[in-house]
Design an enzyme around this catalytic site. Structure first.
Site, PDB file in Angstrom:
ATOM      1  N   VAL A   9       0.509  -1.349  -0.085  1.00  0.00           N
ATOM      2  CA  VAL A   9      -0.060  -0.131   0.442  1.00  0.00           C
ATOM      3  C   VAL A   9       0.481   1.524   0.082  1.00  0.00           C
ATOM      4  O   VAL A   9       1.888   1.356   0.983  1.00  0.00           O
ATOM      5  CB  VAL A   9      -0.837  -0.167   1.017  1.00  0.00           C
ATOM      6  CG1 VAL A   9      -2.130   1.888   1.155  1.00  0.00           C
ATOM      7  CG2 VAL A   9      -1.910  -1.301   1.316  1.00  0.00           C
ATOM      8  N   ASN A  86      -2.190   4.176  -3.696  1.00  0.00           N
ATOM      9  CA  ASN A  86      -2.941   5.474  -3.159  1.00  0.00           C
ATOM     10  C   ASN A  86      -2.408   7.295  -3.289  1.00  0.00           C
ATOM     11  O   ASN A  86      -2.858   7.738  -3.028  1.00  0.00           O
ATOM     12  CB  ASN A  86      -3.391   5.079  -1.943  1.00  0.00           C
ATOM     13  CG  ASN A  86      -4.134   5.529  -0.615  1.00  0.00           C
ATOM     14  OD1 ASN A  86      -5.244   6.193  -1.376  1.00  0.00           O
ATOM     15  ND2 ASN A  86      -3.721   6.494  -0.098  1.00  0.00           N
ATOM     16  N   SER A 137      -7.828   7.161  -8.333  1.00  0.00           N
ATOM     17  CA  SER A 137      -7.763   7.789  -9.066  1.00  0.00           C
ATOM     18  C   SER A 137      -8.424   9.002  -8.593  1.00  0.00           C
ATOM     19  O   SER A 137      -9.102   8.985  -7.835  1.00  0.00           O
ATOM     20  CB  SER A 137      -8.283   7.642 -10.467  1.00  0.00           C
ATOM     21  OG  SER A 137      -7.871   9.045 -11.378  1.00  0.00           O
ATOM     22  N   TYR A 152      -3.501  18.557 -10.737  1.00  0.00           N
ATOM     23  CA  TYR A 152      -4.061  17.948 -10.530  1.00  0.00           C
ATOM     24  C   TYR A 152      -4.704  17.124 -11.303  1.00  0.00           C
ATOM     25  O   TYR A 152      -4.705  15.330 -11.270  1.00  0.00           O
ATOM     26  CB  TYR A 152      -5.076  18.389  -9.264  1.00  0.00           C
ATOM     27  CG  TYR A 152      -5.251  16.887  -8.158  1.00  0.00           C
ATOM     28  CD1 TYR A 152      -4.744  15.923  -7.608  1.00  0.00           C
ATOM     29  CD2 TYR A 152      -7.127  16.196  -8.522  1.00  0.00           C
ATOM     30  CE1 TYR A 152      -5.259  15.097  -7.738  1.00  0.00           C
ATOM     31  CE2 TYR A 152      -7.256  15.429  -8.045  1.00  0.00           C
ATOM     32  CZ  TYR A 152      -6.949  15.067  -6.998  1.00  0.00           C
ATOM     33  OH  TYR A 152      -6.802  13.465  -6.173  1.00  0.00           O
ATOM     34  N   LYS A 156      -4.425  12.727 -12.765  1.00  0.00           N
ATOM     35  CA  LYS A 156      -5.620  12.081 -12.953  1.00  0.00           C
ATOM     36  C   LYS A 156      -5.879  11.565 -14.299  1.00  0.00           C
ATOM     37  O   LYS A 156      -6.948   9.922 -13.984  1.00  0.00           O
ATOM     38  CB  LYS A 156      -6.677  11.926 -12.124  1.00  0.00           C
ATOM     39  CG  LYS A 156      -6.382  12.177 -10.823  1.00  0.00           C
ATOM     40  CD  LYS A 156      -5.443  10.971  -9.714  1.00  0.00           C
ATOM     41  CE  LYS A 156      -5.756  11.681  -8.524  1.00  0.00           C
ATOM     42  NZ  LYS A 156      -4.496  10.158  -7.489  1.00  0.00           N
ATOM     43  N   VAL A 183     -13.688  13.201   0.319  1.00  0.00           N
ATOM     44  CA  VAL A 183     -12.794  12.422   1.716  1.00  0.00           C
ATOM     45  C   VAL A 183     -12.356  13.428   2.298  1.00  0.00           C
ATOM     46  O   VAL A 183     -11.905  14.153   2.126  1.00  0.00           O
ATOM     47  CB  VAL A 183     -12.196  11.420   0.947  1.00  0.00           C
ATOM     48  CG1 VAL A 183     -11.926  10.056   2.845  1.00  0.00           C
ATOM     49  CG2 VAL A 183     -12.622   9.999  -0.522  1.00  0.00           C
ATOM     50  N   THR A 185     -10.024  13.866   5.054  1.00  0.00           N
ATOM     51  CA  THR A 185      -9.011  13.918   4.683  1.00  0.00           C
ATOM     52  C   THR A 185      -8.332  15.230   4.822  1.00  0.00           C
ATOM     53  O   THR A 185      -9.204  16.625   4.319  1.00  0.00           O
ATOM     54  CB  THR A 185      -8.327  12.695   3.270  1.00  0.00           C
ATOM     55  OG1 THR A 185      -8.375  13.960   2.409  1.00  0.00           O
ATOM     56  CG2 THR A 185      -9.200  11.684   3.277  1.00  0.00           C
TER      57      THR A 185
END
Length: 253
Positions: A9, A86, A137, A152, A156, A183, A185
């Protein structure tokens, strides 16, 4: 050789990456964690032991980091069954008229070149296990929606193309892309604050906040899907790129 699945990961210390690791460990997988911050990785290893967790501290865009991660998996457990790609960054959030080309080089190195580097290292081993690669992605790669997101979004778009190339070139490896949505985050909170040298105007940033706040999801929601896909995604999903909550992924939530 381990009878349990072995998964590498990247970007494993926080956010979606940490949620992926949570689920993999819950499912009794053995994991190799990669990130630039050691403390969260070391903490995982202390909690679960060397027999469950190995880690590499380093920049994923360097061949050495990826080589060491694959070596750690092979040395500890003799195989690699899956890879969760990730790791990624957002900066620079700048308009084309203001950006320095070296900033685009950096984001492409981290978001795209790092994945090419890791794939070149791990593909021979995934062929042996008929393994899986799950890419985090973003639908930002499909079309420009916000000014200053060019770097960015372009990375992607490249990742999405890479997923399809892998599915085409490696029929024994299952390659799946996942859009995690918006998300909650540190990365997304940074966007809300206007971080990453933001080239968005106040109005553009407010429009973004108004649009995404009602759609915020927690990291474990897409993280669980990534982990479950890494463990059991079938061959007929190879080349698919879908939102985490797509009906196709229902059984992996």
């Amino acid at each position: 050789m381990s009878s349990a699945p072995v998964v590498i990961v990247t970007g494993a210390s926080a956010g979606i990456g940490a949620a992926i690791v949570d689920k993999l460990l819950l499912e009794k997988a053995k994991v190799v964690l990669i990130d630039i911050t050691e403390e969260p990785l070391e903490r995982r290893q202390k909690e679960y032991g060397h027999e469950r967790v190995q880690y590499v501290v380093g920049d994923v865009s360097t061949n050495r980091t990826n080589h060491l991660a694959v070596k750690a998996a092979l040395d500890a457990w003799g195989k690699v069954d899956a890879l969760a790609l990730n790791a990624g960054v957002m900066s620079p959030v700048k308009r084309l008229c203001n950006v320095d080309s070296t900033e685009w080089t950096r984001i492409f190195n981290i978001n795209v070149v790092s994945q090419v580097s890791m794939l070149a290292e791990v593909i021979p081993h995934l062929r042996k296990t008929k393994g899986r690669v799950v890419f985090t992605s973003s639908d930002a790669g499909e079309k420009p929606s916000f000014a200053a997101w060019g770097a960015y979004g372009a990375t992607k778009a490249a990742v999405n193309y890479l997923i399809r190339v892998l599915a085409l070139e490696e029929p024994e490896i299952t390659a799946v892309g996942l859009y995690p949505g918006v998300v909650n985050t540190p990365l997304v909170q940074g966007i809300f604050r206007g971080d990453y040298n933001s080239g968005m105007s106040k109005q553009e940033l407010q429009t973004y906040k108004d649009m995404v706040h009602p759609r915020l999801v927690e990291a474990q929601q897409p993280g669980n899907v990534v982990a479950n896909l890494a463990l059991s995604a079938p061959r007929n999903l190879s080349g698919s790129i879908l939102f985490w909550d797509d009906e196709v992924f229902k059984q992996y939530r």
